[in-house]
Design an enzyme around this catalytic site. Sequence first.
Site, PDB file in Angstrom:
ATOM      1  N   ARG A 259       1.926  27.837 -31.089  1.00 12.78           N
ATOM      2  CA  ARG A 259       1.452  29.135 -31.557  1.00 12.78           C
ATOM      3  C   ARG A 259       2.734  29.997 -31.743  1.00 12.78           C
ATOM      4  O   ARG A 259       3.052  30.569 -30.830  1.00 12.78           O
ATOM      5  CB  ARG A 259       0.508  29.705 -30.616  1.00 12.78           C
ATOM      6  CG  ARG A 259      -0.442  30.856 -30.878  1.00 12.78           C
ATOM      7  CD  ARG A 259      -1.060  31.361 -29.869  1.00 12.78           C
ATOM      8  NE  ARG A 259      -0.332  32.346 -29.149  1.00 12.78           N
ATOM      9  CZ  ARG A 259      -0.234  32.572 -28.047  1.00 12.78           C
ATOM     10  NH1 ARG A 259      -1.253  32.300 -27.194  1.00 12.78           N
ATOM     11  NH2 ARG A 259       0.502  33.493 -27.282  1.00 12.78           N
ATOM     12  N   HIS A 263      -1.265  35.517 -29.247  1.00  9.09           N
ATOM     13  CA  HIS A 263      -2.659  34.892 -29.256  1.00  9.09           C
ATOM     14  C   HIS A 263      -3.407  35.516 -30.538  1.00  9.09           C
ATOM     15  O   HIS A 263      -4.302  34.827 -31.019  1.00  9.09           O
ATOM     16  CB  HIS A 263      -3.173  34.998 -27.999  1.00  9.09           C
ATOM     17  CG  HIS A 263      -4.757  34.826 -27.836  1.00  9.09           C
ATOM     18  ND1 HIS A 263      -5.262  33.575 -28.176  1.00  9.09           N
ATOM     19  CD2 HIS A 263      -5.835  35.940 -27.556  1.00  9.09           C
ATOM     20  CE1 HIS A 263      -6.608  33.763 -27.901  1.00  9.09           C
ATOM     21  NE2 HIS A 263      -7.002  34.907 -27.711  1.00  9.09           N
ATOM     22  N   TYR A 272       4.977  37.207 -21.698  1.00  8.20           N
ATOM     23  CA  TYR A 272       4.947  36.185 -20.858  1.00  8.20           C
ATOM     24  C   TYR A 272       5.689  34.859 -21.271  1.00  8.20           C
ATOM     25  O   TYR A 272       5.811  33.888 -20.786  1.00  8.20           O
ATOM     26  CB  TYR A 272       3.401  35.811 -20.588  1.00  8.20           C
ATOM     27  CG  TYR A 272       2.633  35.700 -21.882  1.00  8.20           C
ATOM     28  CD1 TYR A 272       2.584  34.614 -22.786  1.00  8.20           C
ATOM     29  CD2 TYR A 272       1.758  36.665 -22.359  1.00  8.20           C
ATOM     30  CE1 TYR A 272       1.921  34.585 -23.956  1.00  8.20           C
ATOM     31  CE2 TYR A 272       0.963  36.561 -23.504  1.00  8.20           C
ATOM     32  CZ  TYR A 272       1.081  35.523 -24.320  1.00  8.20           C
ATOM     33  OH  TYR A 272       0.195  35.487 -25.478  1.00  8.20           O
TER      34      TYR A 272
END
Lengths: 374, 324
Positions: A259, A263, A272
């Site tokens: 990805r 998100h 993160y």
Amino acid sequence: MPKKVVYEASIEHLQILDEDGKLDAKLAKDTITDEQVVYLYEQMSICRQFDEIAFKLQRSGRMGTYPQNKGQEANAVGAGLALQKGKDWLVPCYRENAALFMHGLPMHYILLHWMGDERGNQIPEGCLMTPISIPIGTQMLHATGIAWAAKLRAEDRVVATFFGDGATSEGDFHGAMNFATVMQAPVIFYCQNNQWAISVPREIQMNSATVAQKALAYDMPTIQIDGNDIFATFKATRDAAKRAREGGGPSFIEAVTYRLGDHTTADDARRYRDQAEVDAWLSKDPLIRTRKYMEGKGLWSDKRQTDLEERAKRIVEEVARTALEIEDPTPADFFDHMYAELPADLARQRETMRTSSLGLSPDQPGLKTQPQRA
Amino acid sequence: MPQLTLVQAINSTLAHEMQRDDRVVLLGEDVGLNGGVFRVTEGLQARFGKDRVVDTPLDESGIMGSAIGLAIGGMRPIPEIQFEGFLGPAYDQLVNHAARMRTRTRGAITVPMTVRIPVGGGIHAPELHSDSPEAIYAHSPGLKVVMPSTPYDAKGLLLAAIRDPDPVIYFEPKRVYRSFREEVPDEDYTIEIGKAKVVSEGTDITVVTWGAPVFQCLGALDNLPEDVSVELIDLRTIYPIDIETIAQSVQKTGRCVVVHEAPKTAGMGAEISSLIQEHCFLHLEAPVQRCTGFDTIMPYYKLELDYLPETPRIQKAIEECLAY
């Protein structure tokens, strides 16, 4: 008694087009033609451009949260091409936009969905797909049921369901895998292992070395592929579909991908994950390697690239305009599809847009005010 | 006309509809070879084959979720959840998917299925085999909820449920499964979903109930003095609720007791009381009474009859409401 081995297994990893655009000609045999390579590249590019405009619409307050497909497009286009439009079902998550478009979903429907408009889910007649699935992992059972129905009705139909690595932690994933194998339903479980479930990396998500091995528990044919390689995504899906059509039941595909974006637009992946990791995956981008391959084969030129970029922009701008210019829905809309026939009280709520009871009828006993209307 | 128990009526109705419509498939835990733990589906696998009466893996969410897919794929699935206490794992698929599919796709994709579920207490069953969760599903838009209490109604409501274009939850009161027989015509008939039944007409007080407590209420009526005239209503459908029948009765009697096995708070009794005060405010002679299960966990079976609204407690509630 001597101990004996009761089960042994191995899982293959399939890569046909590497990140430098080098093709394994032997493995590529009977997969996709040059023309199809160009077509898939165009579809991926348009989808990437679609992401761009969706992102801008969200940032400018004209659309709600949106999950970019960026970096994972090879999965949607490879699988989309391997499945038969109007015959096979797609039961997607939300990072398969290109496959839905290739199978006939008007592109602005996806924007409508994220604009908070259910008309984006009103799948047109003849389009065999369920809408984007927001909850994680629940749609795999629906895919299994649809495939099971096709088997019972002796229809020549395959169902492909898409989900991420995180979804394989859900109980419904295992339920669906179990039902699908027990019923030998013609369904393809296509896992887009993009390494991250929002902020949780694959290593925390599961103890398994691969996602593909989860299928072994169900004795389901399984493979791990390079999910950024259109040849591999096509071939794995086509092989699984062929097996399903021939009565071989379900298959599992773990497509290793990444990805590249957050998100969703509501997420900030910098919180993160390291930029170094993202950078390493940027060089594995399916668009870059496909372009390298096409250029090496003389299928592509800077001119064609410029033309495509312009065309993609034109297409998505038109799509955005269509989505933005749709007439506003009316409140009656959220009643109208509750049931085939509205129960009386619901019809009354729809008509009056009220749930209180006083004043609904002029002959209501005890009423001292004039009847109110909505 | 055959005299059938509730179990036999449901069994023969399933066979009737499977014969008529080859899209109908039954699926669930132990429904095939074993004929279901209550034998509701006995003999159906032998008659219709393993493809149409399917022993599934032990996975309620899997049963519900794959039944949704079967319905989308053109079948008319009838999933069975073995006991209402096992609905928990299937709740997500039922409420968040089956119930929402029509509206979220604006009618493009629908889920015509009938979920069969034995319900309620009074049969000395183990833990989580005796609950009454009907209000939860009546509170979940997109579902219809029915609970027949007699073999005749069971047939008519089951045929209506299977032929309904939307998901219907069909609760079967297990305490009534074999408690009596009645005549069930062989011919095809349906009972409209959303229509209550006046079991006995009366003028002094209305009692509204459904499922197994219909018979506890009848017992209470037998114990009342002869000059007390009670109108007993068997709701039959929990959602959409037949407020017309209830209101018509309470406008006549001015008093009402609602009886159900489920806990009192936020149960269907609360909804019915509220509807009555909206529809019958100027007719009421007494506060609407709720005679229900307590707001406790359903106890193990040694105490289940103390928990359930049994005849003496119902009788007391009626008498007190009459005396107000």
